[in-house]
Enzyme design. Structure first.
Site, mmCIF file in Angstrom:
data_model
loop_
_atom_site.group_PDB
_atom_site.id
_atom_site.type_symbol
_atom_site.label_atom_id
_atom_site.label_comp_id
_atom_site.label_asym_id
_atom_site.label_seq_id
_atom_site.Cartn_x
_atom_site.Cartn_y
_atom_site.Cartn_z
ATOM 1 N N ASN A 8 0.821 -1.201 0.000
ATOM 2 C CA ASN A 8 0.000 0.000 0.000
ATOM 3 C C ASN A 8 0.860 1.258 0.000
ATOM 4 O OD1 ASN A 8 -1.925 1.951 0.261
ATOM 5 N ND2 ASN A 8 -2.754 1.234 2.199
ATOM 6 N N ASP A 9 1.387 1.609 1.165
ATOM 7 C CA ASP A 9 2.120 2.872 1.269
ATOM 8 C C ASP A 9 3.286 2.987 0.293
ATOM 9 O OD1 ASP A 9 0.505 3.890 3.274
ATOM 10 O OD2 ASP A 9 1.621 2.834 4.830
ATOM 11 N N VAL A 10 3.897 1.858 -0.042
ATOM 12 C CA VAL A 10 5.075 1.911 -0.919
ATOM 13 C C VAL A 10 4.702 2.233 -2.361
ATOM 14 C CG1 VAL A 10 6.410 0.349 0.512
ATOM 15 C CG2 VAL A 10 5.057 -0.572 -1.371
#
Lengths: 464, 102
Positions: free
Chosen positions: A393-395
């Site tokens: 997700n965040d990456v």
């Protein structure tokens, strides 16, 4: 055996350990490297047996305990699923830490056996080394236990913070230094016990405020600590093998922590001081909830991929949780049969420990030359037809490049949004660990696949 | 004037840090997990100290206060040595290159 001869053999085992790490520069040489490591260990243990030269009944017990520990270790090594590797490594670190504490205690109680003086009159240098070994070992132990509990899910991965936390930690750290100083001047065994107790406490306090997704940094850091503890004991025992190994492991862990921090664009202190997810949560969530997303099913995903000529797969921690790596490989096999080019893109902090995703893909028989690091593959997204994001997700969040207000601004991310279309397997729209909404969800070319990663991947394979 | 042997050990220590630094940077990122498990296994060479501690009691007594800590440390370190090397072996065996097209 003469002391000089055993010192040379210890040096050889230290060199073999260096070669063990050197072997890891490529998968082809790595197995040979591991063998060097094993030989080095066998030499070190045999030399110790021969130089103690005391083959009495106590020696039998040494072998018995060695066999007990060895069989437990071997059993764990064969049984452990690859997805549990972060927990395993954290658990193992705690054992090294505790072993260092025990050796230091034994040397403190009976310094004559180690040639360090007599109780109450231990050589000053040895006492300092012993205190450092014991303190760092104790911190490694309790810190690793907390990391293990968090990774295992026994303890919540959420950061635990309270008022005055940093002040308390600072006081404890100073007290460790003061205690070591008084221990050296008084040789009091009470102070030694207090020193160990306080070190256990600080290891615990340092790790509780760190959130689950920062675990790659924590595990690397504890890896480093276990090395420094071993080196401290190595100085006490005047043993070259231990000193070399401790230095190797210590610098290895430190480099890994650095790489992980860089992968998150955060300073080491920022991670250690903790509370990232907790303090920033409110910032990202505001007023973004209502935007529309396109969601699809396995059929739509299969259609998109069938018509693609190249697909890039972006795995993350969610893949590990869902144990989806085998299903993923089967999907990729089907794609390849249709002459679709497939590669994998791995972000440095994907997963819960350095290299976590690579091991899981290797387990699922994905050839390692199809797996690429961020810098190697990031330019390819613009030319790829489909990006398949599974459990990451965040990456992938483009906000890291566009919004200077965002807590993850400046973090290197995979340029997934440049693909013609993005398939995002996720259970819900909930934000990632950083509490930041992912802009990618709302892009024109993104299709959200709301399902369990493993089940969705299997369904896509059926529809291909 | 003679040099304290401690200085020699310190030299070994510092040079080893440098060796570690360069060797670890050359480790390919895809092998970072095996790197952690193998460093974990080799740091258990602390068992050397544990063995000395376990055999430290005098006069035929096997379990004295100092040797008990040694025996405990042997168990812990042995778990790590066997577990660490074997799990690394298991992981490394999985890294395969693409099979050549038939």
């Amino acid at each position: 055996m003469s002391a000089n001869f055993s010192a040379i053999l210890y040096l050889i085992s230290g060199i073999l350990f260096i070669l063990a790490l050197r072997g890891l520069s490529s998968p082809e040489t790595s197995r040979q490297g591991n063998l060097f490591g094993i030989i080095g260990m066998v030499i070190a243990i045999s030399v110790t047996f021969l130089s103690v030269g005391n083959f009495t009944s106590g020696f039998v017990y040494v072998l018995i305990f060695l066999a007990i520990g060895g069989s437990v270790g071997a059993f764990i090594a064969y049984k452990i699923p690859m997805t549990a590797m972060p927990e395993l490594v954290a658990g193992f670190h705690s054992l090294v830490g505790l072993a260092a504490v025990f050796v230091a205690i034994s040397a403190f109680i009976n310094p004559e056996a180690f040639g360090l003086g007599t109780p109450g009159n231990i050589k000053l240098a040895s006492l300092i080394e012993m205190a450092i070994g014991a303190a760092v070992g104790a911190i490694t132990f309790s810190g690793s236990v907390i990391a293990f509990l968090k990774l295992q899910g026994i303890m919540s991965g959420a950061p635990i913070t309270f008022k005055g936390q940093h002040a308390l930690n600072a006081i404890i750290l100073i007290s460790i230094i003061v205690l070591t100083f008084y221990l050296c001047s008084t040789q009091s065994s009470n102070l030694f016990w207090i020193l160990i107790a306080v070190s256990f406490l600080i290891g615990f306090l340092i790790i509780i405020p760190i959130g689950g997704a920062d675990m790659p940094v924590v595990i690397s850091m504890l890896n480093s600590y276990s090395g420094w503890a071993a080196a401290g004991i190595g100085f006490t025992l005047e043993n070259t093998a231990l000193i070399i190994t401790g230095a190797l492991v210590g610098s290895s862990g430190a480099i890994l922590s650095y790489i992980m921090c860089k992968g998150m664009n955060r300073s080491f202190f920022n991670v250690i001081l903790g509370g990232f997810g907790a303090t920033e949560q409110s910032v990202g969530n505001k007023s973004k909830e209502q935007r529309p997303v396109k969601s699809g099913n396995a059929d739509d995903a299969a259609f998109l991929m069938k018509n693609a000529s190249s697909v890039i797969i972006v795995p993350g921690y969610g893949m590990a949780v869902a144990q989806a790596q085998h299903a993923l490989r089967e999907m990729v096999d089907t794609l390849k049969k249709n002459d679709i080019k497939v590669s994998y893109a791995i972000h440095p902090v994907a997963g819960r420990m350095p290299g976590h995703m690579n091991v899981l893909l290797a387990e699922a028989n994905v050839p390692y030359d199809e797996v690429f690091e961020l810098e190697e593959i990031n330019n390819d997204f613009a030319n790829a037809d489909v990006a398949f994001v599974i459990g990451a997700n965040d990456v992938t969040n483009p906000v890291a490049k566009t919004d200077p207000q965002s807590p993850i601004y400046g973090m290197p991310v995979l340029d997934v949004e440049k693909c013609k279309s993005v398939l995002f397997v996720k259970r819900s729209l909930s934000p990632g660990y950083a509490g930041i909404d992912n802009d990618l969800f709302y892009k024109e070319n993104t299709l959200m696949l709301f399902a369990d990663a493993k089940k969705m991947t299997e369904d896509i394979t059926k529809n291909l | 004037m003679e040099i304290d042997p401690f200085i020699f050990r310190l030299s070994i220590f510092i040079l080893s840090i440098f060796i570690g630094y360069y060797v670890v940077w050359s480790v390919t990122p895809s092998l970072h997990t095996p790197l952690m498990s193998v460093t974990n296994a080799i740091s258990s060479v602390i068992i050397v100290g544990a063995i000395i501690a376990a055999l430290s009691s005098n006069d035929g007594v096997i379990f004295s206060s100092s040797s008990i800590f040694g025996f405990l440390a042997i168990i812990l370190a042995a778990v790590n040595i066997f577990g660490g090397f074997l799990v690394t072996q298991r992981m490394l065996a999985m890294y395969k290159k693409k099979k050549k097209e038939k």
